[in-house]
Design an enzyme around this catalytic site. Structure first.
Site, short mmCIF file in Angstrom:
data_model
loop_
_atom_site.label_atom_id
_atom_site.label_comp_id
_atom_site.label_asym_id
_atom_site.label_seq_id
_atom_site.Cartn_x
_atom_site.Cartn_y
_atom_site.Cartn_z
N ARG A 46 -13.93 -6.62 -1.99
CA ARG A 46 -13.32 -6.56 -0.66
C ARG A 46 -12.75 -5.15 -0.42
O ARG A 46 -12.08 -4.58 -1.27
CB ARG A 46 -12.21 -7.60 -0.56
N VAL A 47 -13.03 -4.59 0.73
CA VAL A 47 -12.46 -3.30 1.09
C VAL A 47 -11.57 -3.53 2.31
O VAL A 47 -11.97 -4.19 3.27
CB VAL A 47 -13.57 -2.28 1.41
N GLY A 48 -10.35 -3.00 2.25
CA GLY A 48 -9.38 -3.22 3.33
C GLY A 48 -9.43 -2.12 4.38
O GLY A 48 -10.42 -1.38 4.51
N ASP A 49 -8.33 -2.00 5.11
CA ASP A 49 -8.26 -1.03 6.21
C ASP A 49 -8.00 0.40 5.75
O ASP A 49 -8.33 1.36 6.46
CB ASP A 49 -7.13 -1.41 7.17
N THR B 284 0.89 -1.15 0.00
CA THR B 284 0.00 0.00 0.00
C THR B 284 0.92 1.19 0.00
O THR B 284 2.09 1.05 0.34
CB THR B 284 -0.84 -0.05 1.30
N GLY C 29 -0.28 -3.40 5.53
CA GLY C 29 -0.21 -4.76 6.05
C GLY C 29 -1.54 -5.45 5.91
O GLY C 29 -2.38 -5.06 5.10
N GLU C 30 -1.74 -6.47 6.72
CA GLU C 30 -2.95 -7.31 6.68
C GLU C 30 -4.16 -6.48 7.10
O GLU C 30 -4.42 -6.28 8.29
CB GLU C 30 -2.73 -8.47 7.64
N GLY C 31 -4.92 -6.00 6.09
CA GLY C 31 -5.99 -5.04 6.36
C GLY C 31 -7.03 -5.50 7.36
O GLY C 31 -7.52 -4.71 8.17
#
Ligand code: ASP
Length: 321
Positions: free
Chosen positions: A201-204, A173, A225-227
């Site tokens: 899918r929507v991440g952080d 990101t 990182g891992e959202g």
């Protein structure tokens, strides 16, 4: 000279030095140096932190080496989809977009949402129509999908077919935080999400307090990182809260957020934060985070590996010769 500063990241991921060749490393360093300069130039002219973080992120969105805009990772369907958010630490205004396609600069769309829209977060076709209505540049899939990302996607499909592996491997990101001459902070984050993520899918990154947060009272924060883990831990807001309510320093708050709920929330984490004096903190549990920082009247620095002391990019060294 009045105090100002900018810091950026181009993602954190768990990789070994043997997995990234020197050419790729230089591409990253040059891309970081370009983005840092784009943001610094805005601040140096007296521009706002909000404009500076947008400029820095735009630079990485244009650069196919990073997972944002052009060169973003592909979803399971082999398409690019973007999330982005920007926050003004002086007004607490926010603009965010989720699961948008075709928009050349997702962070600029997020900024128009912040400036012109009563809502904070627009998603999907509604966000794309808002981009059209505001004359933001749109591009077709051939602009965004680079051969490198297409190959990574094909590899993943083969791997899945062979091992029935679960989707959702790491990507990266981009993000920026800045303090301007007026003492205002801003944060911006833009991403293509995870390789092989589900469509929609929507991440952080566009979740305020999750992947992005800014408040002049304490700090500006952009995560990578891992959202799913980052948004469940509300990590960007945790950095702010630990500074404001527990009196932690920027570095301590950032380090603690990297560890927070680690027993329940596993995965890569990278956190870039800046306090309202322009100090920067980089926290990551990956060993590798593309990052850079430049304060008023100081030389810019970029780094990739954890072991590496932050150092001048090659381009700048050449210019000095
Ligand atoms: N945080 C991003 C996401 O989950 C991905 C990344 O930073 O690598 O969408």
């Amino acid at each position: 000279m009045k105090k100002f500063a900018i810091a950026i990241h181009g993602g954190a991921e768990t990789v070994k030095p043997s997995e990234i060749d020197k050419k790729k490393e230089e591409e990253y360093r040059e891309g970081l140096a370009d983005a840092l300069k784009a943001g610094y130039d805005v601040l140096e002219k007296g521009g706002s932190a909000l404009d500076a973080v947008e400029a820095a992120v735009n630079s990485m969105e244009r650069n196919p080496a990073f997972n944002a805009g052009r060169g973003a990772s592909l979803t399971q369907r082999g398409e690019t989809e973007f999330d982005a958010a920007i926050m003004d630490g002086s007004t607490l205004r926010v603009g965010a977009v989720g699961a948008v396609r075709y928009v050349q600069h997702p962070i600029s769309l997020a900024k128009v949402v912040l400036q012109k829209c009563d809502h904070c977060l627009l998603a999907g076709t509604g966000a794309e129509e808002f981009a059209l209505a505001n004359n933001l540049p749109l591009k077709g899939p051939e602009y965004f999908v680079t051969p490198e990302k297409k190959d990574a996607w094909l590899d993943k499909q083969q791997e899945k077919a062979a091992k029935k592996r679960q989707p959702g491997s790491m990507s990266d990101t981009v993000g920026a935080v800045a303090l301007d001459m007026n003492g205002n902070l801003a944060a911006a984050t833009s991403t293509g999400g995870l390789t092989d993520q589900l469509k929609g899918r929507v991440g952080d990154s566009p979740i305020i307090g999750g992947g992005t947060f800014a408040n002049n009272e304490a700090c500006a924060v952009s995560c990578t990182g891992e959202g799913e883990a980052i948004m469940r831990g509300v990590l960007a807001h945790e950095v702010y809260a630990m500074m404001k309510y527990a009196g932690n320093s920027l570095q301590t708050a950032t380090d603690k957020a990297i560890e927070l709920h680690a027993d329940k929330l596993q995965g890569d984490r990278g956190i870039l934060s800046m306090d309202n004096t322009g100090k920067v903190a980089f926290g990551f549990n990956t060993g590798f985070m593309k990052r850079g920082y430049q304060a008023a009247d100081e030389a810019p620095f970029v780094a990739l590996w954890e072991s590496e002391k932050i150092r001048k990019p090659a381009k700048l060294k050449e210019m000095e010769k």
